[in-house]
Design a protein around this motif. Sequence first.
Motif, PDB file in Angstrom:
ATOM      1  N   PRO A  55       0.830  -1.213   0.000  1.00  0.00           N
ATOM      2  CA  PRO A  55       0.000   0.000   0.000  1.00  0.00           C
ATOM      3  C   PRO A  55       0.867   1.268   0.000  1.00  0.00           C
ATOM      4  O   PRO A  55       1.914   1.314   0.652  1.00  0.00           O
ATOM      5  CB  PRO A  55      -0.800  -0.086   1.304  1.00  0.00           C
ATOM      6  CG  PRO A  55      -0.710  -1.512   1.734  1.00  0.00           C
ATOM      7  CD  PRO A  55       0.602  -2.022   1.200  1.00  0.00           C
ATOM      8  N   ARG A  56       0.414   2.293  -0.734  1.00  0.00           N
ATOM      9  CA  ARG A  56       1.100   3.592  -0.678  1.00  0.00           C
ATOM     10  C   ARG A  56       0.815   4.276   0.655  1.00  0.00           C
ATOM     11  O   ARG A  56       1.610   5.074   1.135  1.00  0.00           O
ATOM     12  CB  ARG A  56       0.612   4.496  -1.818  1.00  0.00           C
ATOM     13  CG  ARG A  56       1.128   4.100  -3.172  1.00  0.00           C
ATOM     14  CD  ARG A  56       0.876   5.169  -4.230  1.00  0.00           C
ATOM     15  NE  ARG A  56      -0.397   5.860  -4.156  1.00  0.00           N
ATOM     16  CZ  ARG A  56      -1.503   5.498  -4.811  1.00  0.00           C
ATOM     17  NH1 ARG A  56      -1.481   4.448  -5.592  1.00  0.00           N
ATOM     18  NH2 ARG A  56      -2.608   6.193  -4.697  1.00  0.00           N
TER      19      ARG A  56
ATOM     20  N   HIS B 121      -1.219   3.338   4.542  1.00  0.00           N
ATOM     21  CA  HIS B 121      -1.956   2.396   5.383  1.00  0.00           C
ATOM     22  C   HIS B 121      -1.847   2.867   6.826  1.00  0.00           C
ATOM     23  O   HIS B 121      -0.757   2.908   7.391  1.00  0.00           O
ATOM     24  CB  HIS B 121      -1.366   0.993   5.266  1.00  0.00           C
ATOM     25  CG  HIS B 121      -2.049  -0.034   6.124  1.00  0.00           C
ATOM     26  ND1 HIS B 121      -1.857  -0.110   7.497  1.00  0.00           N
ATOM     27  CD2 HIS B 121      -2.922  -1.016   5.819  1.00  0.00           C
ATOM     28  CE1 HIS B 121      -2.581  -1.099   7.987  1.00  0.00           C
ATOM     29  NE2 HIS B 121      -3.234  -1.654   6.993  1.00  0.00           N
TER      30      HIS B 121
ATOM     31  N   LEU C  50      -6.525   3.084   3.556  1.00  0.00           N
ATOM     32  CA  LEU C  50      -5.411   2.682   2.707  1.00  0.00           C
ATOM     33  C   LEU C  50      -5.574   3.135   1.273  1.00  0.00           C
ATOM     34  O   LEU C  50      -6.688   3.410   0.803  1.00  0.00           O
ATOM     35  CB  LEU C  50      -5.208   1.168   2.760  1.00  0.00           C
ATOM     36  CG  LEU C  50      -6.328   0.311   2.206  1.00  0.00           C
ATOM     37  CD1 LEU C  50      -5.753  -0.686   1.234  1.00  0.00           C
ATOM     38  CD2 LEU C  50      -7.007  -0.409   3.339  1.00  0.00           C
TER      39      LEU C  50
ATOM     40  N   MET D 243      -6.555  -2.273  -3.083  1.00  0.00           N
ATOM     41  CA  MET D 243      -6.072  -3.159  -2.020  1.00  0.00           C
ATOM     42  C   MET D 243      -7.133  -3.398  -0.948  1.00  0.00           C
ATOM     43  O   MET D 243      -6.930  -4.200  -0.036  1.00  0.00           O
ATOM     44  CB  MET D 243      -4.807  -2.577  -1.390  1.00  0.00           C
ATOM     45  CG  MET D 243      -3.680  -2.510  -2.404  1.00  0.00           C
ATOM     46  SD  MET D 243      -2.068  -2.716  -1.720  1.00  0.00           S
ATOM     47  CE  MET D 243      -2.151  -4.228  -0.848  1.00  0.00           C
TER      48      MET D 243
END
Length: 134
Positions: A79-80, A82, A103, A108
């Motif tokens: 994840p970019r 979270h 997130l 995702m």
Amino acid sequence: MATIIKEIIIAAPADVVWDAVRDVSAVHERLAPGAVLDTQMDRGARLVTFANGFVARELIVTIDDKHRRLVYASIGGRPRHHNASMQVLPHGDGARVVWVTDLLPDEMAEPIRALVDERARLMKRTLEESVVAR
């Protein structure tokens, strides 16, 4: 941004549940044994080793005893973005845990939702069994 909100009703006193949630270095023992194999602390973050071998670095943002609220942010990984919070509230003789995860990317959300659902069931079972064992 995807948001996952999971509420868990646990047949254990809120103080007992909070004591386990706030023990950020013992996830593998007190909340998710088997799914989490180890938890080590490192400069304000915990390194969580999952059963599949993945190791997540989770920055501990807040441990708020007054509101029984934990906030952490996962650093690195797929994840970019979270971040998650867990808040423990009284619920009759037991507790209600509200687990919120935000997130990116949105794609995702479903795999993370499946993990949250699985971990919530395990956390409920583990905490309820710990109360019975007392």
